[in-house]
Design a protein around this motif. Structure first.
Motif, short mmCIF file in Angstrom:
data_model
loop_
_atom_site.label_atom_id
_atom_site.label_comp_id
_atom_site.label_asym_id
_atom_site.label_seq_id
_atom_site.Cartn_x
_atom_site.Cartn_y
_atom_site.Cartn_z
N TYR A 161 0.81 -1.11 -0.07
CA TYR A 161 -0.12 0.01 -0.05
C TYR A 161 0.97 1.16 -0.01
CZ TYR A 161 -4.71 -1.90 0.44
OH TYR A 161 -5.90 -2.51 0.31
N ALA A 162 2.08 1.25 0.73
CA ALA A 162 2.92 2.51 0.88
C ALA A 162 3.42 2.79 -0.69
CB ALA A 162 4.02 2.25 1.97
N PHE A 163 3.76 1.64 -1.19
CA PHE A 163 4.56 1.78 -2.40
C PHE A 163 3.49 2.36 -3.53
CE2 PHE A 163 5.58 0.26 -6.73
CZ PHE A 163 6.90 0.54 -6.96
N SER A 164 2.20 1.75 -3.29
CA SER A 164 1.08 2.59 -4.31
C SER A 164 0.95 3.69 -4.12
CB SER A 164 -0.04 1.46 -4.14
OG SER A 164 -1.02 1.70 -4.94
N GLU A 165 0.82 4.19 -2.91
CA GLU A 165 0.58 5.54 -2.71
C GLU A 165 1.74 6.51 -2.98
OE1 GLU A 165 -2.41 6.84 -1.82
OE2 GLU A 165 -2.92 4.97 -2.60
N MET A 166 2.99 5.92 -2.63
CA MET A 166 4.21 6.96 -3.07
C MET A 166 4.46 7.03 -4.45
SD MET A 166 6.77 6.26 -0.03
CE MET A 166 6.93 4.39 -0.28
N HIS A 190 8.84 19.22 -10.02
CA HIS A 190 9.30 17.94 -9.60
C HIS A 190 8.65 17.64 -8.10
CE1 HIS A 190 12.83 18.13 -12.04
NE2 HIS A 190 12.42 19.40 -12.44
N TRP A 191 8.28 16.37 -7.79
CA TRP A 191 7.56 16.17 -6.51
C TRP A 191 8.56 15.23 -5.64
CZ3 TRP A 191 5.00 16.53 -11.30
CH2 TRP A 191 4.14 17.48 -11.25
N ARG A 192 8.35 15.33 -4.40
CA ARG A 192 9.18 14.47 -3.47
C ARG A 192 8.41 13.97 -2.31
NH1 ARG A 192 14.55 17.70 -1.38
NH2 ARG A 192 14.99 17.52 -3.51
N ILE A 193 8.69 12.84 -2.06
CA ILE A 193 8.03 12.16 -0.60
C ILE A 193 8.57 12.68 0.49
CG2 ILE A 193 7.70 10.18 0.44
CD1 ILE A 193 6.02 10.61 -2.25
N LEU A 531 -6.15 -2.19 9.29
CA LEU A 531 -4.99 -2.97 8.70
C LEU A 531 -5.71 -3.88 7.57
CD1 LEU A 531 -3.54 -4.07 12.19
CD2 LEU A 531 -3.33 -1.58 10.88
N THR A 532 -5.17 -3.36 6.19
CA THR A 532 -4.48 -2.12 5.91
C THR A 532 -5.33 -1.53 4.53
OG1 THR A 532 -2.31 -2.84 6.36
CG2 THR A 532 -2.33 -1.09 4.79
N ASP A 533 -5.43 -0.20 4.96
CA ASP A 533 -5.98 0.57 3.78
C ASP A 533 -5.40 1.74 3.46
OD1 ASP A 533 -6.64 2.33 5.73
OD2 ASP A 533 -9.09 2.16 5.77
N THR A 534 -5.65 2.35 2.34
CA THR A 534 -5.01 3.64 1.92
C THR A 534 -4.72 4.56 3.07
OG1 THR A 534 -5.78 3.36 -0.41
CG2 THR A 534 -4.82 5.44 0.24
N ALA A 535 -5.78 4.96 3.92
CA ALA A 535 -5.49 5.60 5.07
C ALA A 535 -4.39 5.43 5.76
CB ALA A 535 -6.94 5.95 5.67
N PHE A 536 -4.19 4.13 6.04
CA PHE A 536 -3.21 3.76 7.04
C PHE A 536 -1.79 4.11 6.69
CE2 PHE A 536 -0.58 0.40 9.09
CZ PHE A 536 -0.70 0.73 10.39
#
Length: 557
Positions: A161-166, A190-193, A531-536
């Motif tokens: 989920y983290a990879f997908s959102e980042m 340019h965008w940065r995490i 555990l686990t959704d996008t909001a998490f």
């Protein structure tokens, strides 16, 4: 630096697909078999666990001003392991010093490291199983599954989920805005995490890895440093986890203090000081509602994710498999002696009984059927030990004793073997919903109430109302009326609790499967996270832009 990502990319791709499909998928086999993990894996895991007993736990380079540890196995012997410990300010300073390089590294590098850590944890699942068994009281098979592969799946799910959102937003783009007859405006963007900072993971005693891995790996993957604060009674499983994380970080030439262990002793906990420290930006907490309330009040500006407690219910309206229903409920009540946040506590049964495949069953006949199913399940002491495990905390034994006076005892709790002070089978009490509300408070452990209600609809309404008011993580319904089932589905959905209907086989209301089931909804007082959704994962970092006019001839893409 992306070699680890490339190595584990097939696993990540499969995990990402699984989060979309929501069917059964697991990266890590749950069967403790030598054919899967190697013929010597079980013996090697036990030997590794035994080698840790009675000596300091080595964490090279970890901040340390003292050695702390007082774990005692629920099965009897003390572990006599000590862990490096220090004050909160030293932990925070070390975490902050390690943060810049971790925040600046690429998404692929961080995710690759997380995937490598999970793969290594899976390889030592037998050692972790012994560590979980002797700190939580889970029987070995459950400790292996829940403490090892199932926890690892939950960690992988969070990483996916983290990879997908980042990666949802590109790292750069050319922005062109037409200006009619004039030259267009052209910007390079340019965008940065940007991670939030220091993350605190507060573990629980009963499921130290399963409940901690989602927050731990979600924070690590999104670029936050992590301080892991185990329960003083269950340090070892998370110490092993932190050790593996630090090993991989060091091999990849990162500061190992990106992951730190905050060990403490009973009566001298440092949890409050960590929560109140302004440098802590994220808190993942698993535990009681009372301390969860305190965490939320004192966390300052930190983002807080909680899994707390609730009162889980079963409504028995009707069944076309009375024996199967009773057997399924019996296992759910007995598993790990009810020491699960998903274990049912209240079973609502109409006072005038229910219709079954065996004809009409009175209220008392339903009670008798359930008690008989528990007795049959646990009659063999070896099997009972493998299902019930041991009681993790003496407070649970005291809770059982106090609960005996709360209703009519239809099945008393007892030790599995005579004289054993560490085990307890289910205590079943009969009460009437119109005469008492003692069942409306969580009674953690092997304590269940069979609650008399006016009818099935009344049971559904009372169970859903209780979930809304006090929280619930699971609910179950047994019924043959499709219209009433639809009503229950709506009622429990509005109460924010996941519902299981007519479970009679090898799946139980206690169980939650990664990549398919959302554990906790965040929609009632049992917890504010899922555990686990996008909001998490999405709020553990922010996406920050810089832009400038694109100069002619400048190559930026």
């Amino acid at each position: 630096m992306d070699a680890l990502f490339d190595r584990h990319q097939p696993t990540l791709a499969a995990a990402l697909q699984a989060t979309q499909d929501r069917g059964y998928w697991s990266a890590y086999p749950e069967t403790p078999s030598g054919k899967i993990y190697g013929e010597a894996a079980k013996d090697d895991g036990l030997a590794s666990y035994n080698a840790r007993l009675g000596k300091p736990f080595a964490l090279s380079g970890h901040p340390e001003t003292a050695q702390i540890g007082a774990e005692v196995s629920p099965f009897g012997p003390p572990l006599c392991i000590t862990y490096p410990a220090t004050d909160v300010e030293t932990l925070i300073a070390a975490s902050q010093a390690a943060a810049p390089a971790w925040a600046d590294t690429s998404v692929k590098t961080r995710v690759g490291i997380c995937l490598e850590v999970l793969a290594r944890l899976n390889r030592i699942s037998f050692e972790i199983a012994n560590a979980v068994m002797h700190t939580t009281g889970q029987a070995f098979a459950m400790a292996f599954q829940a403490g090892g592969p199932h926890a690892q799946d939950r960690g992988l799910e969070a990483v996916a989920y983290a990879f997908s959102e980042m990666t949802r937003t590109p790292t750069q783009a050319i922005w062109t805005k037409p200006q009619g007859k004039a030259e267009p405006i052209v910007l390079e963007k340019h965008w940065r995490i940007v991670p939030r900072g220091v993350s605190l993971v507060i573990g629980c005693q009963t499921f130290p890895t399963w409940n901690s891995y989602p927050g731990l790996f979600a924070s690590l993957a999104t670029g936050n440093t992590v301080i892991v604060k185990p329960h003083p009674g269950a340090i070892l499983p998370l110490a092993i986890t932190v050790s593996v994380i630090r090993q991989v970080l060091a091999e990849e030439r990162f500061d190992a203090n990106i992951a730190l262990l905050a060990a403490d002793a009973p009566g001298a906990e440092i949890t409050r000081d960590l929560v109140e420290n302004d440098a802590v930006s994220i808190i993942d907490y698993t535990g009681s509602n009372s301390f969860g309330d305190w965490v939320r009040r004192h966390a300052g500006k930190a983002q807080v994710y909680t899994e707390e407690a609730g009162v889980n219910s079963i409504v028995v309206a009707a069944t076309d498999d009375f024996t199967g229903m009773c057997a399924n409920i019996a296992f759910s009540l007995s598993l790990y002696s009810g020491q699960m946040c998903t274990a049912p506590q209240n079973i609502y049964v109409p006072r005038n009984g229910i219709e079954t495949n065996d004809g009409h069953k009175s209220f008392d006949e339903v009670l008798v059927g359930m008690v008989a199913a528990i007795d049959k399940l646990l009659v063999d002491t070896a099997r009972a030990a493998g299902i019930c495990g041991a009681i993790a905390n003496p407070a649970t034994m005291a809770r059982i004793e106090a609960a005996r006076g709360l209703g009519r005892i239809v099945r008393d709790s007892a030790s599995i073997n005579a004289g054993d002070q560490h085990t307890a089978t289910p205590l079943i009490l009969a009460v009437d919903a119109d005469r008492t509300d003692v069942h409306e408070e969580e009674r953690f452990g092997p304590i269940a109430f069979i609650v008399g209600v006016a009818d099935a609809t009344d049971g559904i309404e009372k169970a859903a109302s209780l979930a809304r008011r006090k929280g619930a993580i699971t609910a179950a319904l047994y019924d043959t009326d499709e219209g009433r089932i639809d009503t229950a589905v709506d009622a429990f959905a509005k109460a924010g609790v996941n519902l299981s209907i007519n479970l009679t086989g090898g799946i139980f209301v206690n169980q939650s499967a990664a990549f398919s089931d959302f554990h906790v909804t965040g929609a009632n007082p049992a917890g504010n996270a899922s555990l686990t959704d996008t909001a998490f994962v999405a709020n553990r970092f922010r996406t920050v832009m810089w832009r400038r006019p694109k100069a002619a001839g400048r190559i930026t893409m």
